[in-house]
Design a protein around this motif. Sequence first.
Motif, PDB file in Angstrom:
ATOM      1  N   ILE A  57      25.112  24.286  24.792  1.00 29.32           N
ATOM      2  CA  ILE A  57      24.993  25.302  23.734  1.00 29.32           C
ATOM      3  C   ILE A  57      24.788  26.682  24.344  1.00 29.32           C
ATOM      4  O   ILE A  57      25.448  27.655  23.965  1.00 29.32           O
ATOM      5  CB  ILE A  57      23.839  24.950  22.780  1.00 29.32           C
ATOM      6  N   LEU A  60      28.018  27.921  26.113  1.00 33.04           N
ATOM      7  CA  LEU A  60      29.047  28.347  25.155  1.00 33.04           C
ATOM      8  C   LEU A  60      28.650  29.660  24.481  1.00 33.04           C
ATOM      9  O   LEU A  60      29.495  30.538  24.253  1.00 33.04           O
ATOM     10  CB  LEU A  60      29.264  27.260  24.103  1.00 33.04           C
ATOM     11  N   LYS A  61      27.374  29.797  24.184  1.00 29.55           N
ATOM     12  CA  LYS A  61      26.902  31.036  23.560  1.00 29.55           C
ATOM     13  C   LYS A  61      27.085  32.224  24.503  1.00 29.55           C
ATOM     14  O   LYS A  61      27.483  33.320  24.091  1.00 29.55           O
ATOM     15  CB  LYS A  61      25.430  30.890  23.172  1.00 29.55           C
ATOM     16  N   PHE A  65      30.908  32.372  22.079  1.00 34.04           N
ATOM     17  CA  PHE A  65      31.110  31.558  20.890  1.00 34.04           C
ATOM     18  C   PHE A  65      29.924  31.720  19.934  1.00 34.04           C
ATOM     19  O   PHE A  65      28.773  31.751  20.367  1.00 34.04           O
ATOM     20  CB  PHE A  65      31.254  30.077  21.255  1.00 34.04           C
ATOM     21  N   ILE A  70      30.235  26.641  17.982  1.00 35.99           N
ATOM     22  CA  ILE A  70      29.675  25.703  18.961  1.00 35.99           C
ATOM     23  C   ILE A  70      29.428  24.344  18.322  1.00 35.99           C
ATOM     24  O   ILE A  70      29.713  23.301  18.926  1.00 35.99           O
ATOM     25  CB  ILE A  70      28.360  26.271  19.562  1.00 35.99           C
TER      26      ILE A  70
END
Length: 368
Positions: A57, A60-61, A65, A70
Amino acid sequence: MNAGCLTIKELTDAVGGGLTPRMVRHYHQLGLLPQPVRSPSNYRLYTKKDVLRLQRIVALKQQGFQLNHIRNILEVEPEADTTVNLMGQLQQQYRAVMQQISQLRQTASALEGLLGRDRHCQIMQAEVLAQLKLLDVETQAGLGGLENLWSGLDAEIHTHSEAFSESLQRLLPDLSHRSEIEQHLISQLVLTCGDVSLVSFVKLSRDAIAASREALSSSCQIVVDTQTVAAALDQTRLSHLGCQIETLIDNPHITTATEAEVAFWQHREWREKLQQVSQGCVLVVGYAPSVLVEVCEAIANQKIQPALIIGMPIGFSHAPAAKRQLMLQKIPYITVEGTLGGGALAATALNALVESLIDKPDCHCYLN
């Protein structure tokens, strides 16, 4: 407490990346992270599986995203047939994001129309701001009045030339943490594309300015990917420094990123030519992502050792990837993250460095 389990504080410490207990609880609420088991004392307990999911997470953040994107990505197994549906969902979300950007761009344009005015327009600008407060936009007459206000403000452009530096001072974010040479470089890049938002995408390695000045002062070779980039360079100043320009794809008929990308892959001699660039040269890539990819690979294999790379190719998949590879190299670089780029920006970057060197040869602001 169960053996091998982590408290929420231990979990955030294990994941890192600026994660806080409050963010973890928020991810539970959004369904990004499943609810954990509880200890007899009602403490949340987490496992290694939770650590891995949170690391995904956070990663990806950090790549940009949003949380709803996500969640969709993590819910789909790589082998599942629903991957096709996921791509469709992400495409819809991308279009929604682009629509939001378009709306924000309209707002930014309106603000730029006011803030970008120089002192010669300030009297009319003040009148427009005063009228905007009183304007009744609920009627057609009100909308017509708004158009008249802008027309009055635009009429001022016929009285004098635009003061670019003054406009930029009003629009640029705070760059006081950057050296004077970096500020000049960034300003020139913004002026080239006319987009102030470019500032947040410009990335320089810490030693980029020092490396450029040392190389240019030593009459280094300048290697560019296409003749279009070469034509945009300040050849007078480069000649003054004794720098010779070499073009990799030396076909004058290749003028676009698409043509440059295809040509570089199809002609082995141009890839071999890249392997022979002189040590300490400055490499300027403004069009073909494949050229920058090949440059990074040659550096990793210790086949070439440029002093600086200005990597700003255009593209929607390979170009962002090539730029990420560039920023992992141990070679000084200047780039523009993402899909943004082009020969004009790449040439402008080098021209700004050359101009600063000649105008201020004894400046050491970049060493602070």
